[in-house]
Design an enzyme around this catalytic site. Structure first.
Site, short mmCIF file in Angstrom:
data_model
loop_
_atom_site.label_atom_id
_atom_site.label_comp_id
_atom_site.label_asym_id
_atom_site.label_seq_id
_atom_site.Cartn_x
_atom_site.Cartn_y
_atom_site.Cartn_z
N ASP A 57 0.84 -1.21 0.00
CA ASP A 57 0.00 0.00 0.00
C ASP A 57 0.87 1.26 0.00
O ASP A 57 0.35 2.37 -0.07
CB ASP A 57 -1.01 -0.01 1.15
N SER A 58 2.20 1.06 0.00
CA SER A 58 3.11 2.18 -0.23
C SER A 58 2.90 2.77 -1.62
O SER A 58 3.45 3.83 -1.94
CB SER A 58 4.56 1.72 -0.07
N GLU A 195 9.27 -4.15 10.41
CA GLU A 195 9.69 -2.86 9.84
C GLU A 195 10.14 -1.90 10.94
O GLU A 195 9.47 -1.75 11.98
CB GLU A 195 8.53 -2.22 9.05
O1 KIV Z 1 3.55 -1.14 1.62
C1 KIV Z 1 4.71 -1.55 1.58
O2 KIV Z 1 5.46 -1.27 0.65
C2 KIV Z 1 5.17 -2.38 2.69
C3 KIV Z 1 6.61 -2.75 2.72
C4 KIV Z 1 7.46 -1.58 2.91
C5 KIV Z 1 6.90 -3.83 3.69
O3 KIV Z 1 4.41 -2.74 3.51
#
Ligand code: KIV
Length: 280
Positions: A57-58, A195
């Site tokens: 979701d990044s 994380e």
């Molecule tokens: O949304 C994302 O990219 C993530 C990773 C950074 C683990 O959750």
């Protein structure tokens, strides 16, 4: 045999897709390689080098220019998830459940996870949270939805956490994060993303759970590592401390766009090769 520079090596089509049990079996073995992907072409390029592609979701910040992952919708995750599954032949594709799509009840979580798996063709989902999510993870697992958990710095909780700083600097917080990881592992998570925690926490978790841990800002002693692909490729100049750029994508785009603009302004592009001439 000559290898064209743009061909993935080895060719993705020659590889069998990684499964959830295969990921689980990598505990303590060769580290798992995971990167994010949001588009078909990026997935195609990253796929031969990875074990897992995460449709994170990044994409909120990377694709949509949003300030956090909180506004991400199921529709966004399904659209990008389906694109990544189309682009990747080898890696296990895992899709983030967006904020608000799983926290209300285990039934809500199952309905939305099932939608994600049906609409994308992916094999697993990821959700954030520790002990509070354990019952939901067990409920999904018992109904055929493999869950990757995510503990430590959980970006969807930014409004509660007050920022993106490393977690676990106090003994109480460290104990809570280790307990969270052990709870989601006991509930059946097939892997756990850790994380943004101080390193001993990641080591303690990795040594005490049966499933693989995948670190981001955690420790090289995790069972695997993940980065946002665009961070790894050098698309952003301001990144978290835990990012290492292996490419210079921002500079490459800047140079290419400048050359294109100069050619257009000088009427050098399009040239003869890029235009259709009448046939004699
Ligand atoms: O949304 C994302 O990219 C993530 C990773 C950074 C683990 O959750």
């Amino acid at each position: 045999m000559s290898t064209h520079i743009s061909e993935p090596v080895p060719a993705a089509g020659s590889l069998k897709r990684v499964t959830v049990p295969a990921v689980r079996a990598r505990k303590g073995g060769t580290p798992l390689v995971m990167l994010t992907a949001y588009t078909a072409r990026t997935a195609e390029l990253l796929d031969p080098h990875c074990d897992i592609l995460l449709v994170g979701d990044s994409l909120a910040q990377v694709i949509y220019g949003l300030p956090s992952t909180v506004p991400v919708t199921l529709e966004m995750m399904c659209a990008h998830g389906a694109a990544v599954v189309r682009g990747a032949a080898h890696s296990l594709v895992v899709i983030d459940m967006p904020f608000g799509s799983y926290e209300m009840s285990k039934e809500q979580a199952f309905a939305n996870a099932a939608r994600i798996l049906k609409e994308t063709g992916a094999a697993a989902v990821k959700l954030e949270g520790g002990a509070a999510m354990a019952e939901t993870i067990a409920f999904l697992g018992a109904r055929g939805v493999p869950v990757m958990a995510h503990v430590g710095l959980t970006p969807q909780a930014v409004n509660a956490l007050g920022g993106y700083g490393a977690r676990g600097r106090s003994a109480a917080e460290a104990d809570k994060i280790v307990g969270d990881a052990q709870a989601v592992a006991a509930a059946g998570a097939f892997a756990i993303v850790i994380e943004g925690v101080v390193e001993p926490i990641a080591v303690a978790i990795t040594e005490s759970v049966a499933c693989p841990t995948i670190g981001i800002g955690a420790s090289a002693r995790c069972d695997g590592q993940v980065l946002v692909a665009e961070d790894m490729l050098g698309l952003f100049t301001q990144t978290a401390r835990f990012v290492k750029a292996y490419g210079t994508m921002a500079a490459g785009i800047d140079t290419a766009a400048a050359r294109y603009a100069a050619d257009v302004r000088a009427r050098v592009f399009p040239g003869l090769e890029q235009t259709y001439q009448p046939k004699n």
